[in-house]
Design an enzyme around this catalytic site. Structure first.
Site, short mmCIF file in Angstrom:
data_model
loop_
_atom_site.label_atom_id
_atom_site.label_comp_id
_atom_site.label_asym_id
_atom_site.label_seq_id
_atom_site.Cartn_x
_atom_site.Cartn_y
_atom_site.Cartn_z
N GLY A 9 -54.15 30.57 -28.95
CA GLY A 9 -55.08 29.53 -29.36
C GLY A 9 -55.25 28.45 -28.32
O GLY A 9 -56.15 27.61 -28.43
N PRO A 13 -59.60 26.57 -18.62
CA PRO A 13 -60.95 26.49 -18.07
C PRO A 13 -61.44 27.86 -17.61
O PRO A 13 -60.69 28.64 -17.03
CB PRO A 13 -60.80 25.53 -16.89
CG PRO A 13 -59.56 24.74 -17.18
CD PRO A 13 -58.65 25.71 -17.89
N ALA A 14 -62.72 28.13 -17.87
CA ALA A 14 -63.31 29.41 -17.45
C ALA A 14 -63.78 29.36 -15.99
O ALA A 14 -64.13 30.39 -15.42
CB ALA A 14 -64.48 29.75 -18.36
N GLY A 16 -62.60 27.92 -12.18
CA GLY A 16 -61.49 27.33 -11.44
C GLY A 16 -61.67 27.54 -9.95
O GLY A 16 -62.61 28.20 -9.51
N GLY A 18 -59.98 29.00 -6.49
CA GLY A 18 -58.97 29.81 -5.82
C GLY A 18 -58.53 29.15 -4.54
O GLY A 18 -59.31 28.42 -3.91
N TYR A 51 -50.20 32.94 -0.17
CA TYR A 51 -51.30 32.26 0.50
C TYR A 51 -50.81 31.30 1.59
O TYR A 51 -51.58 30.85 2.43
CB TYR A 51 -52.17 31.50 -0.50
CG TYR A 51 -52.86 32.36 -1.53
CD1 TYR A 51 -52.90 33.75 -1.42
CD2 TYR A 51 -53.46 31.79 -2.64
CE1 TYR A 51 -53.52 34.54 -2.36
CE2 TYR A 51 -54.09 32.57 -3.60
CZ TYR A 51 -54.11 33.94 -3.47
OH TYR A 51 -54.73 34.71 -4.42
N LYS A 80 -48.39 32.95 -8.38
CA LYS A 80 -48.09 34.38 -8.48
C LYS A 80 -46.81 34.71 -7.70
O LYS A 80 -46.56 34.13 -6.65
CB LYS A 80 -49.25 35.21 -7.91
CG LYS A 80 -50.62 34.81 -8.44
CD LYS A 80 -51.72 35.65 -7.78
CE LYS A 80 -53.08 35.09 -8.10
NZ LYS A 80 -53.40 33.89 -7.29
N HIS A 113 -48.27 39.37 -9.05
CA HIS A 113 -49.43 39.51 -8.17
C HIS A 113 -49.89 40.96 -8.03
O HIS A 113 -51.08 41.26 -8.07
CB HIS A 113 -49.09 38.93 -6.79
CG HIS A 113 -50.27 38.44 -6.04
ND1 HIS A 113 -50.20 37.38 -5.14
CD2 HIS A 113 -51.56 38.82 -6.02
CE1 HIS A 113 -51.39 37.15 -4.62
NE2 HIS A 113 -52.23 38.03 -5.12
#
Length: 207
Positions: A9, A13-14, A16, A18, A51, A80, A113
């Site tokens: 529930g 956010p849809a 974002g 990277g 990264y 990740k 990952h």
């Protein structure tokens, strides 16, 4: 920003940002982009140990909190665990380093990952293959995933994510999990739609 609902529930956010940039932007450029993104309203950030920039992004987060630009609870921050940290206890070590680098007490999402611990040299060609690579192992994957479940129980991460999975892999591991994955990261766009996998994830209430 539109929101997506996780199986608990909770909302995320849809849209974002990277933070992968190692093939075209250095850590300074990526962290500067994060600073700008925070100021214009981005609230979801997708990070990763491999990264190579989490320490610099962490300084940006800390500065933003100190300046009152945003509160920690307003952000949805993911990271990740990389392929070289799938061993016994290594996931806990990897997460601890990520939290230290990002200067956070917890992560909102922590992804496995890749579903196997295969190594690729930095900056290698996308077509390169590691002769020492090993196939997917349910037992090895679950050893890694169990450590993520322990991180949830310790309050270090809120949700577990999976990434780069296939339906056969999901069918093998989902019944073994104590804590359901909240999300599955995959490449998804008009030229690579993966409709069957997408439908499978929707059916299982995995964002």
């Amino acid at each position: 920003v539109p929101q997506r609902t996780l199986y608990t529930g909770a909302k995320m956010p849809a849209v974002g940002m990277g933070t992968f940039g190692s093939d075209h932007a250095d850590a300074d450029a990526v962290s500067a982009s994060v600073a700008g993104a925070l100021r214009v309203g981005y609230r979801s950030f997708d990070c990763a140990a491999c990264y190579g920039n989490e320490d610099m992004i962490g300084k940006i987060f800390a500065d933003a909190f100190a300046e009152g630009i945003v509160k920690r609870e307003e952000l949805f921050i993911a990271s990740k665990v990389w392929n070289d940290m799938h061993g016994d206890g290594d996931v806990l070590i990897a997460c601890a380093k990520t939290l230290k680098d990002l200067k956070l007490d917890y992560l909102d999402m922590y992804y496995v990952h890749w579903p196997f611990p295969n190594y690729h040299a930095p900056h290698c060609d996308v077509d390169s293959r590691n002769p020492d690579s090993k196939p997917f192992s349910v037992e090895e994957f679950m050893d890694t995933y169990r450590q993520c479940e322990a991180l949830v129980e310790k309050g270090k991460i809120r949700y577990i994510g999976i990434s780069n999975m296939t339906i056969p892999k999901l069918e093998a591991v989902l019944p073994l999990m104590k804590i359901k994955p909240a999300t599955c990261e995959l490449e998804l766009h008009v030229c690579f739609q993966q409709q069957e996998l997408y439908d499978y994830l929707v059916e299982h209430n995995i964002q």
